[in-house]
Design a protein around this motif. Structure first.
Motif, PDB file in Angstrom:
ATOM      1  N   VAL A  13       2.013   0.060  -0.558  1.00 36.48           N
ATOM      2  CA  VAL A  13       2.577   0.256  -1.316  1.00 36.48           C
ATOM      3  C   VAL A  13       1.738  -0.156  -2.930  1.00 36.48           C
ATOM      4  O   VAL A  13       2.255  -1.418  -3.039  1.00 36.48           O
ATOM      5  N   PHE A  21       1.883   5.180  -2.730  1.00 34.44           N
ATOM      6  CA  PHE A  21       1.517   5.453  -1.645  1.00 34.44           C
ATOM      7  C   PHE A  21      -0.252   5.086  -1.522  1.00 34.44           C
ATOM      8  O   PHE A  21      -0.182   6.196  -1.985  1.00 34.44           O
ATOM      9  N   ALA A  44      11.535   3.072  -4.632  1.00 39.14           N
ATOM     10  CA  ALA A  44      10.931   2.308  -4.176  1.00 39.14           C
ATOM     11  C   ALA A  44      10.596   1.417  -4.731  1.00 39.14           C
ATOM     12  O   ALA A  44      10.576   0.098  -4.187  1.00 39.14           O
ATOM     13  N   ALA A  47      14.022  -1.329  -3.842  1.00 45.09           N
ATOM     14  CA  ALA A  47      14.118  -0.659  -2.203  1.00 45.09           C
ATOM     15  C   ALA A  47      14.864  -1.827  -1.356  1.00 45.09           C
ATOM     16  O   ALA A  47      14.483  -3.467  -2.395  1.00 45.09           O
ATOM     17  N   LEU A  90       9.268   2.758   6.593  1.00 49.86           N
ATOM     18  CA  LEU A  90       8.950   3.514   5.547  1.00 49.86           C
ATOM     19  C   LEU A  90      10.598   3.697   5.747  1.00 49.86           C
ATOM     20  O   LEU A  90      10.385   5.053   6.118  1.00 49.86           O
ATOM     21  N   ILE A 103      11.741  -0.377   2.052  1.00 49.67           N
ATOM     22  CA  ILE A 103      10.019  -0.701   2.648  1.00 49.67           C
ATOM     23  C   ILE A 103      10.546  -2.183   3.445  1.00 49.67           C
ATOM     24  O   ILE A 103      10.203  -3.311   3.497  1.00 49.67           O
ATOM     25  N   VAL A 107       4.874  -3.107   5.437  1.00 49.26           N
ATOM     26  CA  VAL A 107       3.876  -2.914   4.714  1.00 49.26           C
ATOM     27  C   VAL A 107       3.503  -3.360   3.739  1.00 49.26           C
ATOM     28  O   VAL A 107       4.759  -3.843   2.856  1.00 49.26           O
ATOM     29  N   VAL A 109       3.030  -4.549  -0.027  1.00 51.21           N
ATOM     30  CA  VAL A 109       2.903  -4.290  -1.198  1.00 51.21           C
ATOM     31  C   VAL A 109       2.706  -5.232  -2.663  1.00 51.21           C
ATOM     32  O   VAL A 109       2.760  -6.026  -2.853  1.00 51.21           O
TER      33      VAL A 109
END
Length: 134
Positions: A13, A21, A44, A47, A90, A103, A107, A109
């Motif tokens: 992300v 994305f 997002a 999140a 996600l 998230i 993942v 970010v």
């Protein structure tokens, strides 16, 4: 000397860019636009926090009545759910009253990584060379 290959995660992300994305390091176009895309970025950015639908609807359609806001919110939420990249880290949870995107820490970010770098750099022991280069 053999160059080292940098690991590229399957999904990442990126708030510091034009595409939210990325898959395998490449931008992942979702085909969303206008308010639906803005709503995705909002979810997002928030999140892990459950937000009330009425607050979200009022934020995006403040010039509409409450009933109109609620009915206008449903199609973008549905589109986001359909277009969201399929990844176990996600998720979007939508109930009658709330919305929440999660998230997972698996993942990457970019904003989380930046915050971690700043926290590391601000340790009481002063900035370490590793934190400064990061």
């Amino acid at each position: 000397m053999v160059p080292t290959m940098e690991f590229v995660p399957a999904l990442s992300v990126t708030f510091f860019g034009s595409t939210l994305f990325h898959s395998g390091g490449e931008p992942l176009e979702m085909g969303l636009k206008d308010t639906t895309l803005e709503l995705l970025w909002y979810l997002a950015a928030n999140a892990g926090h459950t937000v009330r639908r009425e607050c979200v609807a009022d934020r995006f359609w403040q010039n509409s009545t409450g009933a109109r806001q609620r009915s206008t919110l449903n199609p973008p939420v549905w589109r986001i759910g359909k277009k969201l990249p399929k990844h176990p880290g996600l998720r979007i949870a939508a109930t009658d009253t709330t919305l929440c995107m999660t998230i997972d820490h698996s993942v990457p970010v970019d904003t989380r990584e930046l915050c971690a770098a700043v926290r590391d750099a601000c340790e009481p022991k002063r900035m370490r060379p590793q934190a400064a280069s990061r």
